[in-house]
Write a protein that holds these residues in place. Structure first.
Motif, PDB file in Angstrom:
ATOM      1  N   LEU A 158      -3.766   1.212   3.577  1.00  0.00           N
ATOM      2  CA  LEU A 158      -3.729   2.261   2.561  1.00  0.00           C
ATOM      3  C   LEU A 158      -3.900   3.635   3.203  1.00  0.00           C
ATOM      4  O   LEU A 158      -3.161   4.580   2.891  1.00  0.00           O
ATOM      5  N   ILE A 177      -6.008   2.742  -7.709  1.00  0.00           N
ATOM      6  CA  ILE A 177      -6.314   1.540  -6.930  1.00  0.00           C
ATOM      7  C   ILE A 177      -6.809   0.429  -7.845  1.00  0.00           C
ATOM      8  O   ILE A 177      -6.363  -0.726  -7.750  1.00  0.00           O
ATOM      9  N   GLU A 183       0.817  -1.218   0.000  1.00  0.00           N
ATOM     10  CA  GLU A 183       0.000   0.000   0.000  1.00  0.00           C
ATOM     11  C   GLU A 183       0.850   1.267   0.000  1.00  0.00           C
ATOM     12  O   GLU A 183       0.383   2.338  -0.423  1.00  0.00           O
ATOM     13  N   LEU A 233      -6.196  -4.275  -2.025  1.00  0.00           N
ATOM     14  CA  LEU A 233      -5.428  -3.467  -1.088  1.00  0.00           C
ATOM     15  C   LEU A 233      -6.186  -3.369   0.238  1.00  0.00           C
ATOM     16  O   LEU A 233      -7.411  -3.303   0.261  1.00  0.00           O
ATOM     17  N   ARG A 256       0.842   5.857  -1.864  1.00  0.00           N
ATOM     18  CA  ARG A 256       0.721   6.921  -0.871  1.00  0.00           C
ATOM     19  C   ARG A 256       0.595   8.312  -1.485  1.00  0.00           C
ATOM     20  O   ARG A 256       0.128   9.243  -0.835  1.00  0.00           O
TER      21      ARG A 256
END
Length: 307
Positions: free
Chosen positions: A263, A247, A230, A258, A234
């Motif tokens: 996340l 995503i 994850e 995820l 960022r």
């Protein structure tokens, strides 16, 4: 993000590094960021100069991390490519004309245009979705290729854990938040090799027309690390396109979902890092109060998904 300290000219740098056989200026500046500057030497290579100070940590950590990462990923296969590491070294602090630079890396030049520059241009919403999906796919493809690096080429160090402790020292009021985020990111599966800094300036699209199928060149490997996957997403809210598409792109290629809590923790780490840099005052235009607001909002989202 522009730095507050001055940049030596290409002629001053060439004179200071006269023993390296670099082609004479003029060179073309390709980028300038928190940790340094990159020049096109017009011979198929680029020169990256790393500063002692800029963001969180030290330039020497960034320099060592990037040289190790470039050596490890030299064998990446399209549709992902990485610059070929040619040479690099630390700079003697007494070298005249080098300003605050602590080291240099020379590497092959990758073709393409940065995702952020394409997103800032006259493109429609469907093209923005395609670019963001491609960024997510690129992260997943990188993870697939680096899952089983040969001995000696991984895993990378857990950089984010160190960064969060460094952030806590810079912004003591956020220490408990930093430790909480660090604990979340340390929990769950840890991938041995992440780029660590996939943002709009660090992914080059070789084909500016067919974003969905373009080869993607990854540059700026100074934050390469091990950790939860994850972390690679960022920067997704700062790139300039729809974050959800990034995503979707990642999950479509990796065939995994995820983790929402990790996340949000990664997004919180990013916001806390911006707050720390704003507090340091080493980057122009960062407002500490706005950075604090974003960090608190991200932390609140992390609490909601973790409950």
């Amino acid at each position: 993000m522009p730095r507050t300290h001055p940049h030596p000219t290409d002629h001053a740098i060439h004179a200071a590094l006269h023993g390296l056989g670099l082609p004479p200026p003029p060179w073309t500046p390709l980028g300038s960021g928190v940790w340094g500057d990159v020049f096109d030497l017009h011979d198929g290579s680029v020169l990256k100069l790393v500063c002692h100070r800029g963001g969180i940590g030290s330039g020497l950590q960034i320099l060592d991390g990037e040289t190790a990462a470039l050596q490890a990923v030299a064998g990446l296969q399209p549709p992902i490519t990485a610059a070929l590491f040619i040479a690099g070294a630390k700079i003697n602090p007494t070298t005249d004309g080098m300003g605050d630079y602590c080291g240099w890396i020379r590497m092959s030049k990758l073709p393409g245009r940065a995702a952020m520059n394409i997103l800032a241009g006259p493109i429609d919403s469907a093209q923005k979705v395609a670019i963001m999906r491609r960024l997510g796919e690129t992260a997943a493809l990188l993870h697939t290729q680096t899952r089983n690096l040969p001995a000696g080429q991984g895993p990378m160090p857990p950089v984010s854990q160190d960064r969060l402790l460094q952030i806590a020292d810079i912004v003591p009021d956020m220490r408990s938040a930093c430790l909480e985020v660090a604990a979340i990111l340390a929990d769950g599966p840890q991938h041995p090799f992440l780029h660590g800094d996939i943002n709009g300036g660090n992914v080059l699209f070789a084909d500016e027309q067919e974003f969905a199928h373009s080869n993607a060149g990854l540059v700026d490997w100074g934050e390469a690390q091990s950790g939860p996957v994850e972390i690679e997403l960022r920067h997704m809210n700062d790139i300039g396109g729809p974050a959800d598409a990034m995503i979707e792109g990642y999950e479509s290629v990796s065939d995994t979902s995820l983790d929402p809590t990790r996340l949000n923790a990664a997004l919180s780490m990013n916001a806390l890092g911006t707050l720390a840099i704003a507090t340091l005052g080493t980057v122009e235009g960062l407002d500490p109060s706005e950075a604090l607001h974003v960090a608190l909002s991200r932390l609140a989202a992390t609490h909601r998904t973790g409950s």
